[in-house]
Write a protein that holds these residues in place. Sequence first.
Motif, mmCIF file in Angstrom:
data_model
loop_
_atom_site.group_PDB
_atom_site.id
_atom_site.type_symbol
_atom_site.label_atom_id
_atom_site.label_comp_id
_atom_site.label_asym_id
_atom_site.label_seq_id
_atom_site.Cartn_x
_atom_site.Cartn_y
_atom_site.Cartn_z
ATOM 1 N N TRP B 384 12.322 14.400 -3.960
ATOM 2 C CA TRP B 384 10.946 13.985 -3.677
ATOM 3 C C TRP B 384 10.539 12.964 -4.737
ATOM 4 O O TRP B 384 10.668 13.219 -5.928
ATOM 5 C CB TRP B 384 10.022 15.199 -3.709
ATOM 6 C CG TRP B 384 8.559 14.871 -3.645
ATOM 7 C CD1 TRP B 384 7.975 13.847 -2.954
ATOM 8 C CD2 TRP B 384 7.488 15.566 -4.297
ATOM 9 N NE1 TRP B 384 6.625 13.869 -3.117
ATOM 10 C CE2 TRP B 384 6.289 14.906 -3.938
ATOM 11 C CE3 TRP B 384 7.430 16.688 -5.122
ATOM 12 C CZ2 TRP B 384 5.044 15.328 -4.394
ATOM 13 C CZ3 TRP B 384 6.171 17.099 -5.576
ATOM 14 C CH2 TRP B 384 4.999 16.440 -5.211
ATOM 15 N N SER B 386 7.261 10.591 -5.813
ATOM 16 C CA SER B 386 5.853 10.339 -5.579
ATOM 17 C C SER B 386 5.387 9.314 -6.599
ATOM 18 O O SER B 386 5.771 9.376 -7.760
ATOM 19 C CB SER B 386 5.088 11.657 -5.756
ATOM 20 O OG SER B 386 3.734 11.460 -5.468
ATOM 21 N N SER B 387 4.584 8.358 -6.171
ATOM 22 C CA SER B 387 4.182 7.325 -7.133
ATOM 23 C C SER B 387 2.744 6.900 -6.923
ATOM 24 O O SER B 387 2.172 7.044 -5.842
ATOM 25 C CB SER B 387 5.088 6.105 -7.003
ATOM 26 O OG SER B 387 4.716 5.351 -5.870
ATOM 27 N N PHE B 421 -0.408 4.535 -3.210
ATOM 28 C CA PHE B 421 0.274 5.817 -3.393
ATOM 29 C C PHE B 421 1.467 5.849 -2.447
ATOM 30 O O PHE B 421 1.335 5.458 -1.289
ATOM 31 C CB PHE B 421 -0.640 6.987 -3.038
ATOM 32 C CG PHE B 421 -1.891 7.046 -3.856
ATOM 33 C CD1 PHE B 421 -1.880 7.641 -5.106
ATOM 34 C CD2 PHE B 421 -3.068 6.490 -3.383
ATOM 35 C CE1 PHE B 421 -3.025 7.693 -5.860
ATOM 36 C CE2 PHE B 421 -4.224 6.526 -4.144
ATOM 37 C CZ PHE B 421 -4.197 7.132 -5.391
ATOM 38 N N ASN B 423 4.959 8.306 -1.178
ATOM 39 C CA ASN B 423 5.705 9.552 -1.241
ATOM 40 C C ASN B 423 6.956 9.397 -0.421
ATOM 41 O O ASN B 423 6.936 8.739 0.627
ATOM 42 C CB ASN B 423 4.888 10.699 -0.651
ATOM 43 C CG ASN B 423 4.023 11.325 -1.705
ATOM 44 O OD1 ASN B 423 4.530 11.974 -2.618
ATOM 45 N ND2 ASN B 423 2.726 11.102 -1.599
ATOM 46 N N PHE B 425 10.417 11.785 0.844
ATOM 47 C CA PHE B 425 11.256 12.979 0.830
ATOM 48 C C PHE B 425 12.617 12.621 1.385
ATOM 49 O O PHE B 425 12.703 11.968 2.430
ATOM 50 C CB PHE B 425 10.646 14.087 1.703
ATOM 51 C CG PHE B 425 9.473 14.742 1.068
ATOM 52 C CD1 PHE B 425 9.649 15.775 0.153
ATOM 53 C CD2 PHE B 425 8.189 14.315 1.359
ATOM 54 C CE1 PHE B 425 8.554 16.377 -0.445
ATOM 55 C CE2 PHE B 425 7.088 14.907 0.763
ATOM 56 C CZ PHE B 425 7.285 15.936 -0.143
ATOM 57 N N ASN B 444 5.912 7.734 3.093
ATOM 58 C CA ASN B 444 4.599 7.251 3.482
ATOM 59 C C ASN B 444 3.984 6.458 2.353
ATOM 60 O O ASN B 444 4.419 6.508 1.200
ATOM 61 C CB ASN B 444 3.694 8.402 3.912
ATOM 62 C CG ASN B 444 2.905 8.958 2.759
ATOM 63 O OD1 ASN B 444 3.483 9.395 1.782
ATOM 64 N ND2 ASN B 444 1.602 8.926 2.868
ATOM 65 N N TYR B 446 0.001 4.813 1.148
ATOM 66 C CA TYR B 446 -1.420 4.599 1.397
ATOM 67 C C TYR B 446 -1.912 3.619 0.349
ATOM 68 O O TYR B 446 -1.594 3.757 -0.844
ATOM 69 C CB TYR B 446 -2.199 5.924 1.294
ATOM 70 C CG TYR B 446 -3.670 5.692 1.314
ATOM 71 C CD1 TYR B 446 -4.302 5.348 2.507
ATOM 72 C CD2 TYR B 446 -4.421 5.720 0.149
ATOM 73 C CE1 TYR B 446 -5.650 5.054 2.528
ATOM 74 C CE2 TYR B 446 -5.772 5.437 0.169
ATOM 75 C CZ TYR B 446 -6.380 5.103 1.362
ATOM 76 O OH TYR B 446 -7.705 4.795 1.384
ATOM 77 N N TYR B 448 -5.197 0.626 -0.834
ATOM 78 C CA TYR B 448 -6.419 -0.107 -0.530
ATOM 79 C C TYR B 448 -6.628 -1.204 -1.560
ATOM 80 O O TYR B 448 -6.208 -1.108 -2.701
ATOM 81 C CB TYR B 448 -7.638 0.817 -0.441
ATOM 82 C CG TYR B 448 -7.946 1.590 -1.688
ATOM 83 C CD1 TYR B 448 -7.389 2.849 -1.890
ATOM 84 C CD2 TYR B 448 -8.794 1.075 -2.659
ATOM 85 C CE1 TYR B 448 -7.671 3.574 -3.031
ATOM 86 C CE2 TYR B 448 -9.079 1.785 -3.799
ATOM 87 C CZ TYR B 448 -8.516 3.031 -3.983
ATOM 88 O OH TYR B 448 -8.793 3.749 -5.126
ATOM 89 N N ASP B 461 -7.747 -1.302 3.774
ATOM 90 C CA ASP B 461 -6.961 -0.129 3.431
ATOM 91 C C ASP B 461 -5.921 0.067 4.508
ATOM 92 O O ASP B 461 -6.127 -0.310 5.664
ATOM 93 C CB ASP B 461 -7.815 1.122 3.189
ATOM 94 C CG ASP B 461 -8.590 1.552 4.388
ATOM 95 O OD1 ASP B 461 -7.961 1.923 5.386
ATOM 96 O OD2 ASP B 461 -9.829 1.522 4.337
ATOM 97 N N TRP B 463 -2.305 2.563 5.747
ATOM 98 C CA TRP B 463 -1.336 3.613 5.498
ATOM 99 C C TRP B 463 -0.156 3.400 6.424
ATOM 100 O O TRP B 463 -0.271 2.799 7.475
ATOM 101 C CB TRP B 463 -1.947 5.000 5.646
ATOM 102 C CG TRP B 463 -2.509 5.333 6.982
ATOM 103 C CD1 TRP B 463 -3.787 5.126 7.403
ATOM 104 C CD2 TRP B 463 -1.819 5.940 8.073
ATOM 105 N NE1 TRP B 463 -3.940 5.566 8.685
ATOM 106 C CE2 TRP B 463 -2.747 6.064 9.124
ATOM 107 C CE3 TRP B 463 -0.518 6.386 8.262
ATOM 108 C CZ2 TRP B 463 -2.417 6.613 10.355
ATOM 109 C CZ3 TRP B 463 -0.171 6.940 9.495
ATOM 110 C CH2 TRP B 463 -1.124 7.046 10.521
ATOM 111 N N LEU B 465 3.845 5.122 7.728
ATOM 112 C CA LEU B 465 4.739 6.265 7.770
ATOM 113 C C LEU B 465 6.077 5.776 8.317
ATOM 114 O O LEU B 465 6.116 5.028 9.291
ATOM 115 C CB LEU B 465 4.141 7.326 8.712
ATOM 116 C CG LEU B 465 4.738 8.718 8.621
ATOM 117 C CD1 LEU B 465 4.434 9.340 7.269
ATOM 118 C CD2 LEU B 465 4.165 9.585 9.740
#
Lengths: 188, 773
Positions: B384, B386-387, B421, B423, B425, B444, B446, B448, B461, B463, B465
Motif C-alpha cells: 500500500w 499513500s501520498s 492525494f 493511494n 494497493f 486512486n 484526488y 484540487y 478538483d 478524482w 480511479l
Amino acid sequence: MKMNQKLSWVLMLGATVLFSQCKNADNPEPEDPNELITTVRLHFTQQGTTTPVSFAWRDPDGEGGNPPTQFDAITLKANTTYTLEIELLDESKTPIEEITQEIEEKKEEHLFVFTTSPTGLLTYTYGDQDARGLPVGLTGTTRTGNAGTGTFKVQLRHQAPVGGVAVKDGTPGPGSDDVNLTFNLTVQ
Amino acid sequence: MRVIQICLLFLLGTLAVRAQVPSCDCFVKGVVRDQHTAQPIPGALVLVVGQNKAVTSDEKGRYELSGLCPGHYQLECRIVGYQSIREDIDLSAGHEENFSLAEEEIHLKDIEITAHRTDAPLLMPVEVLSGSDLAQTRGQSLAESLKGLTGVTTLQTGASIAKPVIHGLHSNRVLIMNNGVRQEGQQWGSEHAPEIDPFVATRLSVVKGAAGVRYGSDAVGGVILVEPEELPIDKPLSGELNLVGFSNGRQGITSGTLQGGVKGWAGVGWRAQGTLKRGGNVRTPNYYLDNTGIQEKNFSLAAGYRHQGFGVDLFYSRFDTQLGVFSGSHIGSVTDLLNVIEQGEPLIKSGFSYEINRPFQDVSHNLGKMEAHYHFPDGNRLQWVSSWQYNQRGEYDLHRPRNDSLAALNRPELSFRLTTFTNEFLWDHKPLAQKFSGQIGISNLYQYNLMQGRPLIPNFDQWSLGVFAIERLVHNGWELEAGLRYDYRHLTTYRVVNRQKITDVFAFRNASGTLGAGRALGDHLSLRLNLGTAWRAPNVSELFSDGVHHGAAAYERGDASLRPEQAFNSIGSIQYSRPSLTVELGAYYNYLRRYIYLKPQPEPILTVRGAFPFFQYTQTDASFRGVDASLNWKPTARLAWISKLSYLRVYDERNNAYLVQIPSNRWENQLRYEVPQAGGWQQLFVSVGNLWVGEQRRVPVNSDFAPPPPAYALWNVQLGGTLPMGEKNDLEVGLTVHNVFDTVYRDYLNRFRYYADEIGRNISLRVKWKFGA
C-alpha cells in the motif's frame, strides 16, 4: 491549518475517494488582471476651441471573450493644430478604474510613442515631462498636414526599472508595449 | 503495479573454486535474496554467459552451478519483476597463481551482486543513469541530467528552466514517478520545470514509450523514475557530501546525506538529505543574460522499519526554488518580438549579479509518502502506497501592479496551489509453476487546484480511479508480458466569467493495454518487442486558456470539447552485448490519436497591445517515428568509444503537415580513456565528447516568427577519479568543461531562442566525499 486535517484524512481513509475535501476549489476568486487596459480614448481639441473630438478603442471585457466593441477611425481637419490628451480606462472593474491617473503617478516609467504614416500627415510634440525631464505623452500637441489618409499608431511603452536602475531614456527602445493600437487616420 | 517499489535484489553468492587445474569441477553457489525484505527469491534464473549452463533457485532461493572450468565468466541472474543483472567473475589462471596451494584446496570468495527491482515494464527500453554517470551530472537540474540518454532531450525556457522530452513528447505527456509516487506539479506549462531535486535519487531511469497500464494517465511518451537508494536498515552510519561549482553563473551547489540504522532498534533505518543551490546571471559567449539567477533549498527525510516480511517506510521531501526569468523575454506585442529578432541579441544587457528580480518564479513542492507491505510466507505480497503532495507556484511578472497599494503587497501575478492525494494497493501473486508472476493493482487520486491572479486556468478538483493487472511468463528463453488497465477520471472546474461563477463537469474513461515479448538468441543477442497504449485527459489549460501568452507573443485559446489523447506505441530493440562491445538499436512508432496541439488560425486576435497571432487548441492524429542507436566499443581495455544517435520524425497525419516544437536529430560521440590506478588514484578517466544537433527542417510553413536555428556542434571534456582516503572513505573528483570553444548557438527547443544565444563555456568542478559505505 486545513492541511493537517487532510493529512490525517488520507492516513485514515486509504483508498477512499475524498469527495468532501474540495470545498475551497469551488469558490474561485474573481480574476485579477492588474494591468488590464480596456479602453483608449484620444481627445483632440482644436486650438482656440474647448470642445474636443474624441476617438476610442474599447474592449470592455478585456483580452479574450468578446472581440473589441469599438475601434474608431480618426478624422481631423487639414493644417490645423490640436492638443491631444490620452485617456485610459479599465472598464471591466466596478467602479471603472482610471488608468490615466496611474500612468501620471508612474510617469517615470512610461512613455507614449506616436507614429504617423505617412509622416507628413500629422506631427506630434510632447506637452509634458517626468521628474527627470523626459517626455511622457499624456498631453501634447499635434499639427496636421495636407489632406490625405494614413495611420496613426499609439504605443504606451512600459519602461519599468531593471534591477532597480531606471531604463527610460526618452526613446521607445526599452521596455514593452502596454498599448499598441494603429488607428486609421483621415485628414481632410 | 507490482513493480512500484524500489527494492534491491540482492544476490549474495558464495563462489567456490576448486583449484584442481585443469579439471573442470569448479562451482558457484549462493542464495538469491530480495534486499528489501531479505527473503529468499525462488525461481530466479542464474546462468553463466557463454557456458550454456543455467539453474533455477529453489524454494529457499538457493542455487548451485557446477562443472565450471577456470576462466573469466559473466554470471547473469534473471527473475521476473527485477532487472536482469550481470556480474563478471574472474577465475583466471593468473588469479589462481596468487593462491597458495598450501592454503586450501578450496578458495572461498564472496561475490555480491546487487540488482535493482525494476519499476518498469520488463520489455520496454529503459535507460538508467546511476553511479559514476549520474555523478557527472550532479548539480544540474533533472532534465539536464537526463539529456545524455539516447532519445531524451530538453525543452528549455532560457538556461535555468528545462523539461525532459522523451521521443519528442514532454510536459503532461511524460510522467515522473518521484520515489514511487506520481509527481503532481504544474507540468502543463512549457516553462514549468519538474519540481524535483535530483540529489534525492541514486538512480534515474527513463522508460521510453507508452506505459499506461502500469502508471495510468500521462505516460504517453515515457516515464521518468526518480529512485533513492534502499534504506540502510541496521547498517552503520554512512553519508556523503557533494560540492559542485559551475563557472558560468558562478553557481555553487552543496548537498549532503546522512543515513544509517539505530543501535538497539533492530529493523530500523533512516536517511536525511539536503541541498542548497545558488547561481547568478549566466553568460552567453558575448553577453550576460539579465536576471537568470537561481536559488534552491531542498531537503528530504526518510525512515523505515522491517520485521519478518512486514515493512513500512515514511518519506518527506521539500523542494523550494526561486528562478529568475530573463527580463528581455517579456514581450508586450508582436512588434516587440519582431524588434528583438531583428536586433539579433537582447535589448537589455547586464553584468553579473546573484540578485533575482522580476520576472521570477517561486515554486515549492512537498511530498509526504507512506509505504507499507507484507510478504506472505507463501510468496504473495501486498503493498500500500499513500501520498500527499502540495505544490505551490507563484509567477511574478516584470511589472508590478500600477496601483501603489496593490504593488506594495508584492503578490505573484499568477498563483497556483495544487494539493494531491494518491493511494495505491498492489497485490503480487506468488510465482506459479516458477513461470508466471503477476500483479493486480488499484490506484486512486484526488486533487484540487486553487488559482489566483491574472486569468489563466480555472480552479478545479478532480478524482480518478484506475484498476489494472499485469501477468508475466518466462519460459524456454521467451519472456512474455501482457496487461490491461481501466481508468476513470472526473473533473470539475470553477471559473468566474463576467462576475458569474461557471461550473463545468467532465468525465473521462479509458482502457489501456500492453503486450510484450523478449527473446534471447544465443548468449550475446537479444530481441524485444513491446506494444503499449496510454492515454491523457486534456488538462485545464488546454480546455480553458484564453489570453496572450507573453514570451510566446501568441494568443492561445482552449477548447472545452477536447477529448482524451490516446497513444498506440510499438517499440522494438535488438541488443548485442559482449564485454568489449555493446550495440543497441531501437526503433519506435508512436501513433497519437487526438493529439492536442496549438493550431494557428487564419485571423489574428485584436487586443489593446495590437493584433496577436491566434492559436487554438485542436486535435489531430500524429505519428512519431524514430530510431535510437547506441554503441559502446572498447578496442583496448582502457579506451572506449561511445556513440549515441537519436532520430525522430513527426507528422500530422490528418492535415498532412509537420508539427512544431519537435526536437531535431542528434548524434553524440565520446572517446574515453581509463586508467584503473595511478599514484594514489583509482578509476581515473579522461574523455572528449562532441554533440552534433541538426537543424529542424521539418516544420510547418509560416508557423513561426523566426526559422529554426541552424545545426550546431559542441565539444566537451571531462576528467575524474577517485582518491581512497581510508577504508570506506573515498573522495571522488570530477572536472567538466561544457562548450569548450564557447560556441555561439541557439536550440530550436529553447523558447528563448528568439531573444538570446545559449550559454557559453561552462567549467564545473565536482567533489564528492563518501564515508561509511
